[in-house]
Write a protein that holds these residues in place. Structure first.
Motif, mmCIF file in Angstrom:
data_model
loop_
_atom_site.group_PDB
_atom_site.id
_atom_site.type_symbol
_atom_site.label_atom_id
_atom_site.label_comp_id
_atom_site.label_asym_id
_atom_site.label_seq_id
_atom_site.Cartn_x
_atom_site.Cartn_y
_atom_site.Cartn_z
ATOM 1 N N GLY A 15 0.823 -1.217 0.000
ATOM 2 C CA GLY A 15 0.000 0.000 0.000
ATOM 3 C C GLY A 15 0.849 1.257 0.000
ATOM 4 O O GLY A 15 0.588 2.202 -0.754
ATOM 5 N N MET A 16 1.877 1.255 0.838
ATOM 6 C CA MET A 16 2.785 2.406 0.914
ATOM 7 C C MET A 16 3.475 2.629 -0.426
ATOM 8 O O MET A 16 3.657 3.753 -0.873
ATOM 9 C CB MET A 16 3.843 2.184 1.999
ATOM 10 N N ALA A 17 3.880 1.526 -1.069
ATOM 11 C CA ALA A 17 4.617 1.614 -2.330
ATOM 12 C C ALA A 17 3.729 2.094 -3.476
ATOM 13 O O ALA A 17 4.168 2.829 -4.355
ATOM 14 C CB ALA A 17 5.240 0.258 -2.670
ATOM 15 N N ALA A 18 2.482 1.675 -3.444
ATOM 16 C CA ALA A 18 1.581 1.944 -4.569
ATOM 17 C C ALA A 18 1.140 3.399 -4.656
ATOM 18 O O ALA A 18 0.906 3.928 -5.736
ATOM 19 C CB ALA A 18 0.356 1.036 -4.473
ATOM 20 N N GLY A 19 1.021 4.068 -3.507
ATOM 21 C CA GLY A 19 0.501 5.430 -3.502
ATOM 22 C C GLY A 19 -0.675 5.510 -2.548
ATOM 23 O O GLY A 19 -1.497 4.600 -2.492
ATOM 24 N N VAL A 20 -0.720 6.585 -1.780
ATOM 25 C CA VAL A 20 -1.681 6.712 -0.687
ATOM 26 C C VAL A 20 -2.446 8.018 -0.824
ATOM 27 O O VAL A 20 -1.856 9.058 -1.122
ATOM 28 C CB VAL A 20 -0.917 6.699 0.672
ATOM 29 N N PRO A 21 -3.769 7.989 -0.602
ATOM 30 C CA PRO A 21 -4.522 9.240 -0.646
ATOM 31 C C PRO A 21 -4.302 10.072 0.625
ATOM 32 O O PRO A 21 -4.744 9.691 1.690
ATOM 33 C CB PRO A 21 -5.987 8.771 -0.741
ATOM 34 N N ILE A 22 -3.563 11.169 0.489
ATOM 35 C CA ILE A 22 -3.395 12.109 1.615
ATOM 36 C C ILE A 22 -3.494 13.535 1.093
ATOM 37 O O ILE A 22 -3.210 13.788 -0.083
ATOM 38 C CB ILE A 22 -2.031 11.937 2.354
ATOM 39 N N LEU A 23 -3.898 14.449 1.949
ATOM 40 C CA LEU A 23 -3.933 15.878 1.624
ATOM 41 C C LEU A 23 -4.574 16.167 0.258
ATOM 42 O O LEU A 23 -4.026 16.909 -0.550
ATOM 43 C CB LEU A 23 -2.495 16.451 1.635
ATOM 44 N N ASP A 24 -5.746 15.581 0.010
ATOM 45 C CA ASP A 24 -6.495 15.815 -1.232
ATOM 46 C C ASP A 24 -5.725 15.423 -2.494
ATOM 47 O O ASP A 24 -5.986 15.955 -3.571
ATOM 48 C CB ASP A 24 -6.927 17.283 -1.359
ATOM 49 N N THR A 25 -4.739 14.549 -2.360
ATOM 50 C CA THR A 25 -4.011 14.087 -3.531
ATOM 51 C C THR A 25 -3.609 12.638 -3.306
ATOM 52 O O THR A 25 -3.969 12.046 -2.288
ATOM 53 C CB THR A 25 -2.771 14.971 -3.805
ATOM 54 N N PHE A 26 -2.907 12.056 -4.248
ATOM 55 C CA PHE A 26 -2.391 10.699 -4.108
ATOM 56 C C PHE A 26 -0.885 10.794 -4.119
ATOM 57 O O PHE A 26 -0.331 11.474 -4.980
ATOM 58 C CB PHE A 26 -2.857 9.838 -5.300
ATOM 59 N N THR A 27 -0.208 10.126 -3.188
ATOM 60 C CA THR A 27 1.255 10.171 -3.226
ATOM 61 C C THR A 27 1.728 9.402 -4.453
ATOM 62 O O THR A 27 1.085 8.457 -4.894
ATOM 63 C CB THR A 27 1.885 9.544 -1.964
ATOM 64 N N ARG A 28 2.847 9.846 -4.999
ATOM 65 C CA ARG A 28 3.443 9.121 -6.121
ATOM 66 C C ARG A 28 3.916 7.761 -5.633
ATOM 67 O O ARG A 28 4.295 7.624 -4.467
ATOM 68 C CB ARG A 28 4.665 9.883 -6.644
ATOM 69 N N PRO A 29 3.945 6.773 -6.536
ATOM 70 C CA PRO A 29 4.482 5.471 -6.127
ATOM 71 C C PRO A 29 5.900 5.630 -5.568
ATOM 72 O O PRO A 29 6.650 6.484 -6.024
ATOM 73 C CB PRO A 29 4.482 4.674 -7.432
ATOM 74 N N SER A 30 6.222 4.828 -4.577
ATOM 75 C CA SER A 30 7.540 4.929 -3.945
ATOM 76 C C SER A 30 8.144 3.537 -3.833
ATOM 77 O O SER A 30 7.480 2.543 -4.098
ATOM 78 C CB SER A 30 7.397 5.560 -2.556
ATOM 79 N N ILE A 31 9.408 3.486 -3.458
ATOM 80 C CA ILE A 31 10.088 2.205 -3.276
ATOM 81 C C ILE A 31 10.212 1.961 -1.778
ATOM 82 O O ILE A 31 10.722 2.804 -1.037
ATOM 83 C CB ILE A 31 11.474 2.203 -3.956
ATOM 84 N N VAL A 32 9.716 0.824 -1.343
ATOM 85 C CA VAL A 32 9.650 0.513 0.075
ATOM 86 C C VAL A 32 10.295 -0.845 0.330
ATOM 87 O O VAL A 32 10.082 -1.778 -0.439
ATOM 88 C CB VAL A 32 8.170 0.466 0.541
#
Length: 114
Positions: free
Chosen positions: A24-41
């Motif tokens: 879930g963390m890697a895929a992108g998370v809905p925060i602050l009215d946006t979606f986080t970019r995919p990340s490497i975890v």
């Protein structure tokens, strides 16, 4: 631009890490009215993981963890890294090897002396 500059963190959380959490963390998370970019975890141990993000949203990692009902107990920006993630796709994760972990712990101990 510099907005896409990679930032790497070692994060400790209050509950054991699950594969679902890492995915879930890697895929992108809905925060602050946006979606986080995919990340490497990648998980380091039961309560610790490292994450490489290319954004710098306000309290981004804490908010991402909170979305999955985890609390960040320690967050450390990592400047020197020994671990290369190889040919991992963004949005995926892998486990860290024992050797990498030993070097990583040395780096953390060294950094904390400053």
């Amino acid at each position: 631009g510099s907005n896409f500059h990679e930032k790497e963190y070692i994060v400790k959380i209050n509950k054991p890490i699950t594969a679902k959490f890492l995915e879930g963390m890697a895929a992108g998370v809905p925060i602050l009215d946006t979606f986080t970019r995919p990340s490497i975890v990648s998980s380091i141990d039961k309560y610790t993981f490292r994450i490489i993000i290319t954004q710098g949203l306000n309290r981004q990692i804490r908010r991402m963890c909170e979305y999955f009902d985890y609390k960040v107990t320690n967050l450390q920006r990592v400047r020197i890294m020994n671990i290369t993630l190889g040919h991992l796709q963004v949005g995926t994760y892998r486990n860290v090897s024992k050797k990498e972990l030993e070097i990583l712990k040395e780096i953390i101990v060294t950094n904390n002396k400053w």
